[in-house]
Design a protein around this motif. Sequence first.
Motif, short mmCIF file in Angstrom:
data_model
loop_
_atom_site.label_atom_id
_atom_site.label_comp_id
_atom_site.label_asym_id
_atom_site.label_seq_id
_atom_site.Cartn_x
_atom_site.Cartn_y
_atom_site.Cartn_z
N ASN A 198 26.91 76.16 -48.47
CA ASN A 198 27.14 74.72 -48.45
C ASN A 198 28.12 74.43 -47.31
O ASN A 198 29.28 74.10 -47.52
CB ASN A 198 27.72 74.28 -49.80
CG ASN A 198 27.82 72.78 -49.92
OD1 ASN A 198 27.45 72.04 -49.01
ND2 ASN A 198 28.32 72.32 -51.05
N ILE A 224 14.61 71.70 -57.48
CA ILE A 224 16.06 71.79 -57.27
C ILE A 224 16.77 72.10 -58.58
O ILE A 224 17.70 72.91 -58.62
CB ILE A 224 16.57 70.46 -56.67
CG1 ILE A 224 16.05 70.30 -55.24
CG2 ILE A 224 18.10 70.41 -56.69
CD1 ILE A 224 16.34 68.94 -54.63
N GLU A 225 16.31 71.48 -59.65
CA GLU A 225 16.94 71.71 -60.96
C GLU A 225 16.78 73.17 -61.40
O GLU A 225 17.74 73.81 -61.84
CB GLU A 225 16.31 70.78 -62.00
CG GLU A 225 16.93 70.90 -63.38
CD GLU A 225 16.29 69.94 -64.37
OE1 GLU A 225 15.43 69.14 -63.95
OE2 GLU A 225 16.62 70.00 -65.56
N ASN A 255 19.32 71.23 -50.75
CA ASN A 255 19.80 69.99 -51.33
C ASN A 255 21.21 69.63 -50.86
O ASN A 255 21.64 68.49 -50.96
CB ASN A 255 19.78 70.12 -52.87
CG ASN A 255 20.17 68.87 -53.58
OD1 ASN A 255 19.63 67.80 -53.34
ND2 ASN A 255 21.13 68.98 -54.48
N TRP A 256 21.96 70.64 -50.33
CA TRP A 256 23.32 70.40 -49.84
C TRP A 256 23.35 69.86 -48.41
O TRP A 256 24.41 69.52 -47.90
CB TRP A 256 24.11 71.72 -49.87
CG TRP A 256 24.51 72.18 -51.23
CD1 TRP A 256 24.85 71.41 -52.29
CD2 TRP A 256 24.61 73.54 -51.68
NE1 TRP A 256 25.17 72.20 -53.37
CE2 TRP A 256 25.04 73.51 -53.02
CE3 TRP A 256 24.40 74.78 -51.06
CZ2 TRP A 256 25.25 74.66 -53.77
CZ3 TRP A 256 24.61 75.93 -51.80
CH2 TRP A 256 25.03 75.87 -53.14
N ASP A 268 22.71 67.20 -46.62
CA ASP A 268 23.27 65.91 -46.18
C ASP A 268 24.76 65.77 -46.44
O ASP A 268 25.42 64.91 -45.84
CB ASP A 268 22.54 64.76 -46.91
CG ASP A 268 21.09 64.65 -46.47
OD1 ASP A 268 20.77 65.13 -45.37
OD2 ASP A 268 20.28 64.10 -47.24
N GLU A 281 14.11 76.41 -44.40
CA GLU A 281 13.59 76.82 -45.71
C GLU A 281 12.96 78.21 -45.61
O GLU A 281 13.21 79.08 -46.46
CB GLU A 281 12.56 75.81 -46.21
CG GLU A 281 12.00 76.18 -47.58
CD GLU A 281 10.99 75.17 -48.08
OE1 GLU A 281 10.40 74.45 -47.23
OE2 GLU A 281 10.77 75.08 -49.30
N ALA A 318 15.19 75.44 -52.34
CA ALA A 318 15.23 73.98 -52.51
C ALA A 318 16.62 73.53 -52.94
O ALA A 318 17.12 72.49 -52.48
CB ALA A 318 14.18 73.56 -53.54
N PHE A 319 17.24 74.30 -53.84
CA PHE A 319 18.59 73.93 -54.29
C PHE A 319 19.59 74.01 -53.13
O PHE A 319 20.42 73.11 -52.95
CB PHE A 319 19.02 74.85 -55.42
CG PHE A 319 20.44 74.63 -55.86
CD1 PHE A 319 20.83 73.44 -56.44
CD2 PHE A 319 21.40 75.62 -55.68
CE1 PHE A 319 22.15 73.22 -56.83
CE2 PHE A 319 22.71 75.43 -56.06
CZ PHE A 319 23.09 74.22 -56.65
N ARG A 322 9.98 67.96 -56.24
CA ARG A 322 11.15 68.44 -55.50
C ARG A 322 12.39 68.46 -56.41
O ARG A 322 13.18 69.41 -56.40
CB ARG A 322 11.39 67.53 -54.30
CG ARG A 322 12.44 68.04 -53.33
CD ARG A 322 11.92 69.23 -52.58
NE ARG A 322 12.86 69.68 -51.56
CZ ARG A 322 12.69 70.78 -50.86
NH1 ARG A 322 11.62 71.54 -51.05
NH2 ARG A 322 13.57 71.15 -49.96
N ALA A 323 12.56 67.38 -57.17
CA ALA A 323 13.71 67.30 -58.08
C ALA A 323 13.65 68.40 -59.12
O ALA A 323 14.66 69.03 -59.45
CB ALA A 323 13.74 65.93 -58.75
#
Length: 282
Positions: free
Chosen positions: A75, A45-46, A147-148, A150, A94, A143-144, A41-42
Amino acid sequence: MSRVQLEVFFGTLFVLLSGGILLWYGLNEPKRMAEYELHQRAKSIEVGAELYDINCKGCHGPQGEGVAGLWPPLNDRHFFTNRLTEVGWSGTLEDYIISTVSGGRLVSTRPDRYPGQGRPVMPAWAERYGGPLRDDQIRNIAAFILNWADTAPDRSTQMAEMAGPPTGTDIKKALPEGDPTRGEGLANTKGCVVCHISAPTGPAWLATPQQPGIATRAEAILTDPNYTGNATSAVEYLHESIVLPNAYIVPGFQAGVMPANYGDTLTDQELADILAYLLTLK
């Protein structure tokens, strides 16, 4: 101890040790899988961040803040809490992001805040629909963006904050002196460069080995017998192409793709600055 007894002893010991090792792996498998999924997942996102920076930030902003009056923020708390209900999407967020990025958006779902009713507002990005991105790359962008979730702020009160009255659509009106440096900055923040420099969605602004820049071409277009606009000079043509983008469609491009509300979202000074910048692109 006889040989048979030794064989039974070591055989039993081997079975017990093998079972213990398998049991240890089994008990730790959920943790190992969780760590693997977190790592994947990381990584997604990267990669998605890099793709977003190249393909999406021009319209939706470097931090997903959008451009008031033109491009919606991603965002944004509203996007993560109410967007699916707003558009009647029954799947996951998603899936919604992947679907929207892949196929683009034909009409604005919030025409009171963003342009595009009755004409395409976002091009398709998936290769299978004529766009530049593979499916795995679009999943990484999703995914990126997710990531916003939360930390997304409430941008519900974000409105176009204009420094003056809108410039309107009169291409003959006198404008203040423009600053090309400020104009270049505005071309970036307003998302113009996405379609005119980063991607061939609209006529290219910069000079290439095959053609001069937009300022030089603007002069040539006025002598084209197929020109359908009302401009009589290069600066008027550029002015017209911004506030009345459908007055003349450059061959090879589609009508209705460029937002038609820049006359409502730019001030005289902002328009003059952008024109000053465009006139440097010979």
